[in-house]
Design a protein around this motif. Structure first.
Motif, PDB file in Angstrom:
ATOM      1  N   ALA A  33      33.994  44.627  53.511  1.00  0.00           N
ATOM      2  CA  ALA A  33      33.027  43.539  53.411  1.00  0.00           C
ATOM      3  C   ALA A  33      32.140  43.722  52.179  1.00  0.00           C
ATOM      4  O   ALA A  33      31.868  42.761  51.442  1.00  0.00           O
ATOM      5  N   ALA A  34      31.688  44.966  51.941  1.00  0.00           N
ATOM      6  CA  ALA A  34      30.834  45.224  50.774  1.00  0.00           C
ATOM      7  C   ALA A  34      31.598  45.020  49.474  1.00  0.00           C
ATOM      8  O   ALA A  34      31.096  44.391  48.528  1.00  0.00           O
ATOM      9  N   ALA A  35      32.842  45.538  49.418  1.00  0.00           N
ATOM     10  CA  ALA A  35      33.658  45.358  48.213  1.00  0.00           C
ATOM     11  C   ALA A  35      33.979  43.877  47.992  1.00  0.00           C
ATOM     12  O   ALA A  35      33.988  43.403  46.853  1.00  0.00           O
ATOM     13  N   GLY A  36      34.232  43.151  49.076  1.00  0.00           N
ATOM     14  CA  GLY A  36      34.478  41.719  48.953  1.00  0.00           C
ATOM     15  C   GLY A  36      33.294  40.990  48.359  1.00  0.00           C
ATOM     16  O   GLY A  36      33.458  40.074  47.534  1.00  0.00           O
ATOM     17  N   GLY A  37      32.083  41.392  48.739  1.00  0.00           N
ATOM     18  CA  GLY A  37      30.889  40.784  48.167  1.00  0.00           C
ATOM     19  C   GLY A  37      30.745  41.069  46.688  1.00  0.00           C
ATOM     20  O   GLY A  37      30.447  40.172  45.887  1.00  0.00           O
ATOM     21  N   VAL A  38      30.988  42.331  46.286  1.00  0.00           N
ATOM     22  CA  VAL A  38      30.857  42.722  44.876  1.00  0.00           C
ATOM     23  C   VAL A  38      31.907  42.007  44.025  1.00  0.00           C
ATOM     24  O   VAL A  38      31.597  41.445  42.966  1.00  0.00           O
ATOM     25  N   VAL A  39      33.156  42.025  44.467  1.00  0.00           N
ATOM     26  CA  VAL A  39      34.234  41.407  43.686  1.00  0.00           C
ATOM     27  C   VAL A  39      34.082  39.887  43.655  1.00  0.00           C
ATOM     28  O   VAL A  39      34.398  39.246  42.645  1.00  0.00           O
ATOM     29  N   SER A  40      33.589  39.297  44.728  1.00  0.00           N
ATOM     30  CA  SER A  40      33.340  37.855  44.715  1.00  0.00           C
ATOM     31  C   SER A  40      32.279  37.495  43.688  1.00  0.00           C
ATOM     32  O   SER A  40      32.393  36.464  43.001  1.00  0.00           O
TER      33      SER A  40
END
Length: 527
Positions: A33-40
């Motif tokens: 979830a955290a990586a998805g936020g950063v990459v988004s």
């Protein structure tokens, strides 16, 4: 005292083995979830930057004042990218070799500095028009999120690397809305271990990242290709021919990438190296802007038949050249998406050229475009399973699965017979050889880590005693899992095909151990 602490950490690591599967699932959810936020955020920044680039180009074409302002902006982006590289040299290139290097204990990255500098530097470099992709940076960003989580929660070195693997899967999943490809790529290319424990954690992480991406970008596939029908059997011979040719082309790409980096290496100032592709943006904007940026829209346009054969050949040459020049400079950006574009255009060229001799083949132009993508990916990265799954997810079409597999296999074999090396292994070795340029003079951690390896049926260690493994000094086989039953090993324990080994070693020895295990446990030998 230090010796006691080291032994305590090792005992703690061994105690965590039985519980790691379910803990990794929970941690993978958070990391994903955290990586998805950063990459988004990275994807959104690139969308805005590419839109702004179009505005700046139109402004430059409207007046002399607009031209001067556009040149000033380009110079500012070049300076900003150089500044990010100066602050954190480990953001150079795609970032995938750096992740591979850290997973095998040969590199150490400052996770928060890499995230900040990669976000800024990658956005400026790709936004300026350099032919680079977002996928490599996304994988590095995701891996650094996983590493940061591991450090902030005081996880052991082994668990930290597993969290990096989860984060890397999440990064690719979010970059391309392709969760299954994210999982397979990290296991096939980065971790090189299809352990169930790792598989579950990475899958949860990739799904969590894809869920975040879905709520921001929707479920539309990256490539909108309209294929009328699957390729008929009478044209399957063309797949073999195209796959072989693209396999040769892939080896040439890797060789020319290495040559270009050698030429850049003769320029001792990073600022000058970086300025070369930025300066090339100017003539391209004026005369031929199609190679600018990652170019994913070129795949859709090629598949739609918007280019004649001669125009496609010109596009292929220009995109190929500018991609190598952009990446060779060390600018923060990946080659993943550009090489898919080059592969798609190559498939289009082959289809239209074949139509000169076999009328009617041009009806299957979109099919050849996606086959060219997967073939080129397999030849360069040497991860055919990832290539097939990735293109299938990105195109949103499953009717060509068989032909994609055939194209990937043919290109892989052709590249392997020519002795071509996988691009990320090639890049990693180059970076390790130039440690002063990539900030790797910092001391690596000396932690003990756990590694896993299967014993393949027919490998050198199938039927041999553990003492014949001759692992580096300080390495120890601490567990053998056989038919779901654990065997406590010693030097005289005979290994069998299908066994799963757990090995304790120094973090700095991971690459040597990995190479040794590849040779004796994961390679079928003729005896």
């Amino acid at each position: 005292m230090k010796r006691y602490e080291k032994q305590s950490r090792v005992r703690d690591s061994l105690r965590r083995i039985p519980r790691i599967r379910y803990r990794l699932i929970a941690e993978g959810l958070v990391v994903g979830a955290a990586a998805g936020g950063v990459v988004s955020c990275f994807r959104l920044a690139l969308i805005y930057a590419e839109s702004l680039r179009g505005t700046v180009i139109r402004m430059a074409q409207s007046s002399q004042t607009g031209t001067a302002l556009a040149l000033l902006i380009l110079g500012g982006l070049c300076f900003g990218t150089w500044l990010c590289l100066r602050i954190e040299p480990m953001i150079g290139g795609s970032g995938i070799p750096q992740v591979k290097g850290e997973l095998v204990g040969r590199m150490f990255q400052n996770w928060w500095r890499v995230i900040l500098c990669k976000l800024a530097g990658g956005t400026m470099a790709i936004g300026a028009g350099l032919s680079l992709g977002r996928e490599g940076p996304s994988i590095q960003l995701g891996a650094m999120v996983g590493k940061g989580f591991g450090l902030l929660t005081d996880r052991l070195a082994t668990e930290e690397k597993l969290l990096m693997t989860c984060g890397a899967a999440a990064g690719l999943s979010c970059a391309f809305s392709a969760p299954l490809a994210g999982v397979v790529f990290t296991l096939e290319e980065l971790h090189r271990n299809f352990s169930t424990d790792i598989l579950l954690g990475t899958m949860v992480s990739a799904i969590a990242a894809d869920f975040v991406s879905y709520n921001i970008f929707g479920l539309r596939p990256v490539f909108t290709l309209h294929m009328e029908a699957a390729l008929p059997l009478r044209l399957y011979l063309l797949i073999l021919i195209m796959g072989a040719l693209i396999g040769v082309f892939g080896v040439a790409y890797n060789a020319l990438t290495a040559w270009c980096q050698d030429m850049y290496g003769k320029i001792h100032h990073r600022s000058i190296r970086l300025a070369i592709p930025f300066c090339l943006v100017i003539p391209l904007v004026i005369w031929y802007p199609l190679p600018l940026g990652s170019g994913y829209q070129l795949v859709n346009q090629t598949a739609a038949g918007e280019y004649a054969l001669s125009a496609l050949i010109l596009l292929l040459v220009m995109k190929f050249s500018f991609s190598i020049i952009s990446f060779g400079s060390g600018a923060p950006g990946g080659i993943f998406l550009p090489l898919l574009v080059i592969g798609g255009v190559s498939g289009g060229v082959f289809c239209l050229a074949s139509a000169q001799f076999l009328p009617g083949v041009e009806e299957y132009l979109p099919n050849f475009v996606i086959m060219g993508m997967v073939a080129y990916f397999s030849a360069i990265v040497r991860s055919p399973v990832t290539g097939v799954i990735l293109i299938t997810e990105m195109a949103g079409d499953f009717s060509n699965f068989l032909t994609l597999c055939l194209a990937a296999f043919t290109a892989y074999v052709a590249a392997d017979l020519l002795g071509g090396r996988p691009i990320y292994d090639q890049l990693l070795d180059r970076q390790l050889a130039s440690s002063s340029d990539y900030g790797m003079t910092r001391p690596l951690k000396k932690h003990k880590v756990l590694m896993e390896s299967d014993v393949y049926v027919g490998s050198r260690m199938d039927g041999q005693k553990i003492e014949k493994m001759l692992l580096p000094k300080g390495c120890l086989v601490i567990s053998v899992l056989r038919m779901n039953e654990e065997v406590v090993p010693n030097g005289s324990t005979v290994l069998r095909g299908g066994d799963k080994l757990t090995i304790l070693c120094n973090e700095g020895d991971m690459k040597k151990v990995e190479e040794k295990l590849d040779a004796i446990c994961r390679t079928v030998s003729i005896r």
